[in-house]
Motif scaffolding. Structure first.
Motif, PDB file in Angstrom:
ATOM      1  N   VAL A   1       0.857  -1.108  -0.028  1.00  6.10           N
ATOM      2  CA  VAL A   1      -0.067  -0.108  -0.001  1.00  6.10           C
ATOM      3  C   VAL A   1       0.916   1.118   0.141  1.00  6.10           C
ATOM      4  O   VAL A   1       1.845   1.259   0.931  1.00  6.10           O
ATOM      5  CB  VAL A   1      -0.850   0.044   1.363  1.00  6.10           C
ATOM      6  CG1 VAL A   1      -1.558   1.355   1.474  1.00  6.10           C
ATOM      7  CG2 VAL A   1      -1.981  -1.146   1.072  1.00  6.10           C
ATOM      8  N   ASN A   2       0.493   2.266  -0.846  1.00  9.66           N
ATOM      9  CA  ASN A   2       1.278   3.524  -0.956  1.00  9.66           C
ATOM     10  C   ASN A   2       1.340   3.958   0.231  1.00  9.66           C
ATOM     11  O   ASN A   2       0.510   4.581   0.924  1.00  9.66           O
ATOM     12  CB  ASN A   2       0.438   4.589  -1.889  1.00  9.66           C
ATOM     13  CG  ASN A   2       0.859   5.814  -2.109  1.00  9.66           C
ATOM     14  OD1 ASN A   2       2.000   6.051  -1.338  1.00  9.66           O
ATOM     15  ND2 ASN A   2       0.321   6.563  -2.936  1.00  9.66           N
TER      16      ASN A   2
ATOM     17  N   HIS B   1       1.968   6.996   1.412  1.00  8.45           N
ATOM     18  CA  HIS B   1       1.504   8.371   1.446  1.00  8.45           C
ATOM     19  C   HIS B   1       0.056   8.544   0.990  1.00  8.45           C
ATOM     20  O   HIS B   1      -0.562   9.572   0.930  1.00  8.45           O
ATOM     21  CB  HIS B   1       2.233   9.263   0.432  1.00  8.45           C
ATOM     22  CG  HIS B   1       3.753   9.130   0.745  1.00  8.45           C
ATOM     23  ND1 HIS B   1       4.181   9.553   1.927  1.00  8.45           N
ATOM     24  CD2 HIS B   1       4.908   8.807  -0.079  1.00  8.45           C
ATOM     25  CE1 HIS B   1       5.730   9.476   1.893  1.00  8.45           C
ATOM     26  NE2 HIS B   1       5.880   8.841   0.440  1.00  8.45           N
ATOM     27  N   PHE B   2      -0.677   7.401   1.077  1.00 10.46           N
ATOM     28  CA  PHE B   2      -1.879   7.367   0.528  1.00 10.46           C
ATOM     29  C   PHE B   2      -2.896   7.926   1.733  1.00 10.46           C
ATOM     30  O   PHE B   2      -2.713   7.884   2.998  1.00 10.46           O
ATOM     31  CB  PHE B   2      -2.679   6.189   0.574  1.00 10.46           C
ATOM     32  CG  PHE B   2      -3.916   5.913  -0.247  1.00 10.46           C
ATOM     33  CD1 PHE B   2      -3.815   5.625  -1.441  1.00 10.46           C
ATOM     34  CD2 PHE B   2      -5.128   6.375   0.365  1.00 10.46           C
ATOM     35  CE1 PHE B   2      -5.153   5.931  -1.975  1.00 10.46           C
ATOM     36  CE2 PHE B   2      -6.274   6.429  -0.083  1.00 10.46           C
ATOM     37  CZ  PHE B   2      -6.224   6.178  -1.434  1.00 10.46           C
ATOM     38  N   PRO B   3      -3.490   9.225   1.291  1.00 10.14           N
ATOM     39  CA  PRO B   3      -4.015  10.120   2.302  1.00 10.14           C
ATOM     40  C   PRO B   3      -5.459   9.503   2.797  1.00 10.14           C
ATOM     41  O   PRO B   3      -6.419   9.978   2.570  1.00 10.14           O
ATOM     42  CB  PRO B   3      -4.510  11.506   1.580  1.00 10.14           C
ATOM     43  CG  PRO B   3      -4.551  10.896  -0.004  1.00 10.14           C
ATOM     44  CD  PRO B   3      -3.893   9.638   0.087  1.00 10.14           C
ATOM     45  N   ALA B   4      -5.373   8.620   3.775  1.00  8.37           N
ATOM     46  CA  ALA B   4      -6.723   8.125   4.162  1.00  8.37           C
ATOM     47  C   ALA B   4      -6.257   7.641   5.706  1.00  8.37           C
ATOM     48  O   ALA B   4      -5.209   7.354   6.065  1.00  8.37           O
ATOM     49  CB  ALA B   4      -7.166   6.889   3.757  1.00  8.37           C
ATOM     50  N   CYS B   5      -7.470   8.118   6.542  1.00  5.10           N
ATOM     51  CA  CYS B   5      -7.116   7.741   7.941  1.00  5.10           C
ATOM     52  C   CYS B   5      -7.725   6.335   8.272  1.00  5.10           C
ATOM     53  O   CYS B   5      -8.411   5.801   7.439  1.00  5.10           O
ATOM     54  CB  CYS B   5      -7.663   8.757   8.957  1.00  5.10           C
ATOM     55  SG  CYS B   5      -9.622   8.889   8.699  1.00  5.10           S
TER      56      CYS B   5
ATOM     57  N   PRO C   1      -3.200   9.031   9.974  1.00  4.74           N
ATOM     58  CA  PRO C   1      -3.386   8.466   8.469  1.00  4.74           C
ATOM     59  C   PRO C   1      -2.622   7.134   8.411  1.00  4.74           C
ATOM     60  O   PRO C   1      -1.685   6.952   9.352  1.00  4.74           O
ATOM     61  CB  PRO C   1      -2.221   9.585   7.900  1.00  4.74           C
ATOM     62  CG  PRO C   1      -2.383  10.688   8.873  1.00  4.74           C
ATOM     63  CD  PRO C   1      -2.951  10.294  10.444  1.00  4.74           C
TER      64      PRO C   1
ATOM     65  N   GLU D   1       1.060   6.656   8.839  1.00  3.79           N
ATOM     66  CA  GLU D   1       1.821   6.942  10.043  1.00  3.79           C
ATOM     67  C   GLU D   1       1.710   5.918  10.905  1.00  3.79           C
ATOM     68  O   GLU D   1       2.506   5.878  12.072  1.00  3.79           O
ATOM     69  CB  GLU D   1       1.218   8.064  10.653  1.00  3.79           C
ATOM     70  CG  GLU D   1       1.683   9.406   9.982  1.00  3.79           C
ATOM     71  CD  GLU D   1       1.241  10.630  10.501  1.00  3.79           C
ATOM     72  OE1 GLU D   1       0.951  10.803  11.614  1.00  3.79           O
ATOM     73  OE2 GLU D   1       1.143  11.598   9.967  1.00  3.79           O
TER      74      GLU D   1
ATOM     75  N   LEU E   1      -3.226   9.305  -7.021  1.00  5.21           N
ATOM     76  CA  LEU E   1      -2.909   8.372  -6.382  1.00  5.21           C
ATOM     77  C   LEU E   1      -3.103   6.753  -7.271  1.00  5.21           C
ATOM     78  O   LEU E   1      -2.452   5.907  -6.640  1.00  5.21           O
ATOM     79  CB  LEU E   1      -4.324   8.182  -5.324  1.00  5.21           C
ATOM     80  CG  LEU E   1      -3.992   9.363  -4.163  1.00  5.21           C
ATOM     81  CD1 LEU E   1      -5.246   9.281  -3.424  1.00  5.21           C
ATOM     82  CD2 LEU E   1      -2.717   9.118  -3.424  1.00  5.21           C
TER      83      LEU E   1
ATOM     84  N   ARG F   1      -1.680   6.775 -10.034  1.00  7.40           N
ATOM     85  CA  ARG F   1      -0.448   6.947 -10.897  1.00  7.40           C
ATOM     86  C   ARG F   1      -0.945   7.143 -12.244  1.00  7.40           C
ATOM     87  O   ARG F   1      -0.355   6.718 -13.135  1.00  7.40           O
ATOM     88  CB  ARG F   1       0.423   5.976 -10.719  1.00  7.40           C
ATOM     89  CG  ARG F   1       0.730   5.584  -9.248  1.00  7.40           C
ATOM     90  CD  ARG F   1       1.962   5.058  -8.874  1.00  7.40           C
ATOM     91  NE  ARG F   1       1.975   5.040  -7.740  1.00  7.40           N
ATOM     92  CZ  ARG F   1       2.983   4.395  -6.968  1.00  7.40           C
ATOM     93  NH1 ARG F   1       3.988   3.778  -7.517  1.00  7.40           N
ATOM     94  NH2 ARG F   1       3.060   4.519  -5.372  1.00  7.40           N
TER      95      ARG F   1
ATOM     96  N   SER G   1      -3.244  16.704   3.888  1.00  6.74           N
ATOM     97  CA  SER G   1      -4.160  16.032   4.491  1.00  6.74           C
ATOM     98  C   SER G   1      -4.209  14.936   5.266  1.00  6.74           C
ATOM     99  O   SER G   1      -3.025  14.252   5.228  1.00  6.74           O
ATOM    100  CB  SER G   1      -5.080  15.787   3.216  1.00  6.74           C
ATOM    101  OG  SER G   1      -4.458  14.865   2.550  1.00  6.74           O
ATOM    102  N   SER G   2      -4.880  14.543   6.173  1.00  7.28           N
ATOM    103  CA  SER G   2      -4.744  13.660   7.025  1.00  7.28           C
ATOM    104  C   SER G   2      -5.659  12.294   6.769  1.00  7.28           C
ATOM    105  O   SER G   2      -5.758  11.180   7.150  1.00  7.28           O
ATOM    106  CB  SER G   2      -4.719  13.808   8.379  1.00  7.28           C
ATOM    107  OG  SER G   2      -6.117  14.506   8.773  1.00  7.28           O
ATOM    108  N   GLY G   3      -6.715  12.712   5.877  1.00  5.58           N
ATOM    109  CA  GLY G   3      -7.619  11.552   5.461  1.00  5.58           C
ATOM    110  C   GLY G   3      -8.001  11.994   4.116  1.00  5.58           C
ATOM    111  O   GLY G   3      -7.569  12.868   3.279  1.00  5.58           O
ATOM    112  N   PHE G   4      -8.991  10.866   3.447  1.00  2.81           N
ATOM    113  CA  PHE G   4      -9.215  10.964   1.917  1.00  2.81           C
ATOM    114  C   PHE G   4     -10.146  12.124   1.867  1.00  2.81           C
ATOM    115  O   PHE G   4     -10.033  12.690   0.878  1.00  2.81           O
ATOM    116  CB  PHE G   4      -9.614   9.574   1.690  1.00  2.81           C
ATOM    117  CG  PHE G   4      -9.695   9.498   0.161  1.00  2.81           C
ATOM    118  CD1 PHE G   4      -8.676   9.353  -0.484  1.00  2.81           C
ATOM    119  CD2 PHE G   4     -10.926   9.451  -0.596  1.00  2.81           C
ATOM    120  CE1 PHE G   4      -8.773   9.269  -2.044  1.00  2.81           C
ATOM    121  CE2 PHE G   4     -10.869   9.579  -2.143  1.00  2.81           C
ATOM    122  CZ  PHE G   4      -9.786   9.342  -2.706  1.00  2.81           C
TER     123      PHE G   4
END
Lengths: 264, 271
Positions: free
Chosen positions: A88-89, A91-95, A139, A142, B35, B37, B214-217
């Motif tokens: 999984v990436n 840096h994927f921006p999902a919490c 995230p 992290e 995301l 790519r 950002s910290s979430g989608f």
């Protein structure tokens, strides 16, 4: 007789002319907890992917909950934890919470797929169960490997599936979390009546929880109860007494066992 | 001149409305493309837009009438190429994009060489949006935004992990097609705002900026839309006041925003 949650008939699969799976036929019934074991390259992941419809079938039939795979639509009955979690990436921006919520998508019908109040409490419950409720807003990138793993497990169980398929779920977990995880899956299997297929290399541990052993090496070497496995002289001949002993006595010495490592 | 006075001009009002809608659609789609790519799909489709504009000028019809179907088809073409012919996405984009440019150059030479019209499409001019164009692009933007809202969870699931999404019963092939079609539509619309040469900037930069902080989608998508809209409003205003090209100004504003966000992330130590 309980209903079959999974039935496979005469499944064979080759990859570029080399056979990966040969003539697999088996039935998993409601409440079964199957430990799927076998050496690297024995076709474990291919079998799992075939069951989930991710690999097109050429020969053989698979049915889930008595529906042929091609017609199967009740994906909410299935929970799946894929093997390649490290890909999984980062840096994927999902919490964490958003990832767990993805597990509920299969329950939603029609166009409205918003996360509602009821969904939130289910997400919360699943995360509590895995001890990651405090990481809700973190995230995913992290989190440590083990924490990420628990997020993905929470996603797999959040929809309370009838069949839970776990492809080497314990690899990134520390021993303590791993023990807790085995206990959790065992509880889900018994009290929640959730059937489980658990792919693992932990052959010393899985026998304490699973009630059926599926040993795969391109074909089915053994499929049945642990006691039958241990009494089988055929299996003693195949594995050698010592390895059979490790699996049957269900303790964790296998990691240090060179003979068994050779087999895997 | 007072900044507030700007809003009394009809062409400025149209520019702001069209610019904000298009930037919103672009920057939201950008998050998904980045995301997955597929960042350069915008660039590839923009080159196809060039070919389609040349064709429209040759046929003396409105550019959108030609561009929209041609670019929609090309986007599906890119997608099918990656699926069927053992090509990576970037190679498929490269093929379709060079086809667009080559076609455009040939058609332009047939119709009597490059002219001012074609150049105006290369660099865009949001200040020249007519009332009809505003209505059409407004309607299409609303369509794109509705598509994103409708398929948001599916797009998120497929973007995060396509295989697991499939095992949740999501038809990933359909969702992928929806994503490239929405992108194609947006690219055609963005041509007017920043010009063919700079479309991918409007797709990539706001999303890249949002991903810095950002910290979430959901928050990434919201932030990206906000950065896109802010850059267009600021870009149009500055370009008008200083009498410089609006498309390029919008891109520079985006770069500044990206620099600030990346700097902030480094300063406040988020990895």
């Amino acid at each position: 007789m309980t209903v079959p949650v999974l039935a496979i008939r005469n499944l064979s699969f080759s990859y570029n002319a080399s056979p990966v799976l040969t003539d697999i036929s088996l039935t998993v019934r409601a409440g079964d907890y199957v430990g799927l074991v076998g050496p690297n390259g024995s076709g474990k992941s291919t079998l799992i992917r075939a069951i989930l419809g991710l690999t097109p079938l050429r020969t053989g039939e698979i049915s889930l909950f008595e529906e042929p795979l091609t017609a199967f639509r009740d994906w909410h009955k299935i929970g799946y934890l894929p093997q390649r979690i490290g890909q999984v990436n980062p840096h994927f921006p999902a919490c964490a919470e958003e990832i767990v919520a993805l597990g509920l998508l299969s329950l939603k019908k029609g166009f409205s797929k918003r996360v509602g109040e009821e969904d939130r409490s289910r997400i919360n419950d699943a995360m509590e169960l895995l001890g990651i409720a405090d990481l809700r807003k973190k995230p995913i990138g992290e989190l440590s490997g083990g924490q990420q793993q628990r997020v993905y497990i929470a996603r797999a169980i959040v929809n309370q599936p009838s069949l839970l398929i776990l492809d080497e779920p314990t690899t990134a977990l520390d021993p303590e979390t791993r023990e807790r995880f085995y206990t959790l899956v065992g509880d889900l299997n018994r009290s929640g009546n959730m059937s489980v297929i658990f792919v693992t290399h932990d052959i010393g541990t899985i026998g304490r929880y699973a009630n059926r052993l599926l040993y795969l090496d391109k074909k089915i070497i053994f499929f049945g109860g642990f006691d039958d496995f241990c009494r089988s002289s055929e299996m003693a001949a195949y594995f050698g007494n010592y390895s059979q002993h490790i699996i049957c006595h269900r303790h964790d010495h296998d990691a240090q066992d060179p003979e068994l490592h050779g087999r895997r | 001149m007072d900044v507030v006075d700007l809003l009394t001009y009809g062409f400025m009002q149209r520019a702001f409305i069209a610019g904000c809608l298009i930037a919103g659609a672009c920057s939201i789609l950008g998050v998904f493309l980045l995301l997955r790519r597929l960042s350069l799909i915008g660039d590839g489709l923009a080159h196809v837009t060039f070919g389609s504009v040349a064709l429209a000028l040759l046929l003396h019809t409105h550019t959108l009438l030609v561009s929209i179907p041609v670019v929609l088809l090309s986007s599906v073409g890119i997608f099918k190429l990656t699926q069927r012919s053992r090509l990576y996405g970037d190679a498929a984009i490269g093929i379709v994009s060079s086809l667009g440019i080559a076609g455009g150059v040939l058609i332009a030479s047939i119709s009597g060489g490059f002219n001012v019209d074609l150049f105006s499409y290369l660099f865009g001019n949001i200040l020249s949006v007519s009332e009809n164009e505003l209505i059409i692009s407004g309607a299409l933007c609303v369509l794109v935004l509705a598509g994103i809202v409708l398929f948001f969870q599916e797009l998120f699931a497929v973007t995060f992990d396509e295989e697991t999404a499939r095992t949740s019963g999501i038809d990933a092939d359909t969702i992928n097609i929806v994503l490239v079609l929405l992108t194609a539509l947006t690219v055609v619309l963005a041509m007017k705002v920043v010009g063919i040469m700079l479309i991918s900037a409007l797709l990539i930069l706001p999303a890249a900026t949002a991903l810095q902080i950002s910290s979430g989608f959901r928050s990434a998508v919201m932030l990206s839309a906000a950065f896109g809209v802010v850059s267009v409003v600021a870009g149009i205003t500055v370009s008008f006041l200083c009498n410089i090209p609006s498309g390029a100004t919008i891109v520079i504003v985006n770069l500044v925003l990206f620099g600030v966000a990346a700097g902030a992330r480094i300063l406040w130590g988020r990895s």
